[in-house]
Each structure stands twice: as C-alpha cells, then as structure tokens.
Design a protein around this motif. Structure first.
Motif, short mmCIF file in Angstrom:
data_model
loop_
_atom_site.label_atom_id
_atom_site.label_comp_id
_atom_site.label_asym_id
_atom_site.label_seq_id
_atom_site.Cartn_x
_atom_site.Cartn_y
_atom_site.Cartn_z
N TYR A 23 45.88 25.50 45.53
CA TYR A 23 45.99 26.37 44.37
C TYR A 23 46.72 27.64 44.77
O TYR A 23 46.44 28.22 45.82
N SER A 35 44.28 29.19 47.46
CA SER A 35 42.90 28.74 47.56
C SER A 35 42.87 27.25 47.84
O SER A 35 43.73 26.51 47.36
N GLY A 74 40.61 25.49 46.68
CA GLY A 74 39.88 24.91 45.57
C GLY A 74 38.40 25.19 45.63
O GLY A 74 37.65 24.76 44.76
N SER A 117 37.35 31.06 46.57
CA SER A 117 37.86 32.34 47.04
C SER A 117 39.36 32.28 47.24
O SER A 117 39.90 31.36 47.86
N ASN A 118 40.03 33.25 46.63
CA ASN A 118 41.46 33.39 46.80
C ASN A 118 41.73 34.21 48.04
O ASN A 118 41.11 35.25 48.25
N TYR A 119 42.67 33.74 48.86
CA TYR A 119 43.09 34.49 50.04
C TYR A 119 44.43 35.15 49.72
O TYR A 119 45.39 34.47 49.35
N TYR A 123 30.80 32.17 40.00
CA TYR A 123 31.14 32.42 41.39
C TYR A 123 31.63 33.84 41.49
O TYR A 123 32.47 34.28 40.70
N ILE A 134 32.82 37.19 44.14
CA ILE A 134 33.36 37.54 45.45
C ILE A 134 33.48 39.05 45.54
O ILE A 134 33.81 39.72 44.56
N TYR A 138 35.70 41.88 47.56
CA TYR A 138 36.90 42.09 48.34
C TYR A 138 36.96 43.53 48.81
O TYR A 138 36.51 44.45 48.12
N PHE A 193 38.91 39.17 51.68
CA PHE A 193 37.64 38.55 51.36
C PHE A 193 36.52 39.09 52.27
O PHE A 193 36.68 39.19 53.48
N ASN A 248 34.77 25.54 42.09
CA ASN A 248 35.52 24.42 42.63
C ASN A 248 36.70 24.00 41.78
O ASN A 248 37.23 22.92 41.94
N GLY A 257 39.41 26.16 41.23
CA GLY A 257 40.61 26.95 41.49
C GLY A 257 40.92 27.95 40.40
O GLY A 257 42.05 28.41 40.29
N LEU A 304 40.72 34.63 39.38
CA LEU A 304 39.68 35.65 39.51
C LEU A 304 39.89 36.79 38.51
O LEU A 304 41.02 37.20 38.26
#
Lengths: 112, 114
Positions: A31, A95, A97, A100-102, B32, B34, B36, B46, B97, B99, B102
């Motif tokens: 993704y 990502s 999937g 968490s997006n990097y 979900y 997160i 940052y 992250f 899961n 994708g 955000l």
C-alpha cells in the motif's frame, strides 16, 4: 532498517508549472500513500494506492493531481498546474497492509 | 464531519518527568490508532499503535491507553528526555488490515526542559 525515500528534498516551482514528486516505498509493502502538511498544520491524507490503482482519495486530490507506479520501485505524485496553495511538505508513506504507515522524509514544495 | 483532535497544542515538561499527551477522536468506526513523533523538518515517525480490542499497550518508555467509551487516546512517555522534544500526532483508521488511509489529529508540541 528499510525506509521510504523521497526526492527531491526541496522543489521550487512557478505557479502553473507541473511538478513530479518521487518516492521509493519500502520494498515488500503493498500500500502506498501521499500525504501533505501545510506549515504548522496537521498531516492530511491525499491518496492511497494498491494493486496499481487508487483505492481512496481525499477532497484535496482533485483533477490536478495524479499518481503513478511506473515501475516496481517508484511511486510518483504529479501536480499538473501548481497553485500557490499547493506549497506544503509532501510525504510519501507505505504499508504492508497491517495499518501503520511508514513515512518518508518528505519533499518541501514551494510554489512562487 | 468525523475528526481527530488533541486537547493541548503545547506541553512543557522537565527532563526526567513523565509526559502525557491526549487525543480525542469522534469516529465510532475507528479501529486502529497510532502515535507518531515528528521532529522539525522530518516525516512522522511511528511510535506505538493499538487496536480497538485493547485498552493498553506498552513499548519502550511509552504506553498508549485507549478509552473507547469516551473516545479518548493518550500517550504516556516515562522519564522524558530532551530527545523526546517534538510534535506528537495521533492518527486513526477504521481498519488495521485494509491499508486504509490515516486521519491525523492536529498535533501537540512537547518541549522537554533540562
């Protein structure tokens, strides 16, 4: 540790010009995303890309924007005719999937 | 519309103290979450994540607490260090899961003083 890379780090362009921002996502990720951050503001989602097509896009991502995965490693964002208000940091993210997006280090776009 | 926001724009703490950064969300479908960390001139990094079926998750010096009843998320940093100075964003997405993109909050600037 694998990381997302972006080029250029800073792009200056004149209003009305086309720009292409480039990203190399983490190699086994599926993704891909573009976000932008106007100075001092929050990060805003632009578009997500999966299986060679756009899976989701925001209101910001209008007809002036397009994305492409021209080969197995690069992911690009094109702004067809830049406007002053397009000036921002543009972040690419990827990502696997799992959520968490990097994020990459970003490209600072300055439109004059 | 649905939004994610933070209660405080800035937080100043002394080195060695614990920090607590709060975040409220409004999307009931959020699944979900997160946290940052963003240092000046860099991309979001992250820190820690949590799913909606949990209420607490711990990492190295960081703990995330999730209260789904009041739609509240917090990040606790133990023994805050000067290197923790940054802007902290919470982000959420409906499904871990899938994708999904955000949705970020506005950010809290943490300043650690010696």
């Amino acid at each position: 540790e694998p990381e997302v890379t972006q080029t250029p780090s800073h792009q200056v362009t004149q209003m009305g010009q086309e720009v292409i921002l480039r990203c190399v996502p983490i190699s086994n990720h599926l993704y891909f995303y573009w976000y932008r951050q106007i100075l001092g503001q929050k990060v805003e989602f632009l578009v997500s890309f999966y299986n060679n097509e756009i899976s989701e896009k925001s209101e910001i991502f209008d007809d002036q924007f397009s994305v492409e995965r021209p080969d197995g490693s690069n992911f690009t964002l094109k702004i067809r005719s830049t406007k002053l208000e397009d000036s921002a940091m543009y972040f690419c993210a990827s990502s696997g999937g799992q959520g968490s997006n990097y994020f990459g280090p970003g490209t600072r776009l300055t439109v004059t | 519309g649905e939004s994610v926001g933070l209660h405080l724009p800035t937080l100043s703490v002394q080195e060695g103290d614990n920090s607590i950064i709060n975040c409220a969300y409004s999307n009931s479908a959020s699944d979900y979450f997160i946290w940052y960390k963003q240092e000046s001139g860099k991309g979001p990094q992250f820190i820690i994540d949590i799913r909606s079926n949990m209420d607490k998750r711990q990492g190295q010096r960081v703990t995330v607490l999730l209260n789904k009843t009041v739609k509240h998320l917090s990040l606790q940093i133990a023994a805050t260090q000067p290197g923790d100075s940054a802007v902290y964003f919470c982000a959420e997405t409906p499904f871990q899961n899938s994708g999904y993109a955000l949705n970020f909050g506005k950010g809290t600037s943490l300043l650690v003083t010696p």
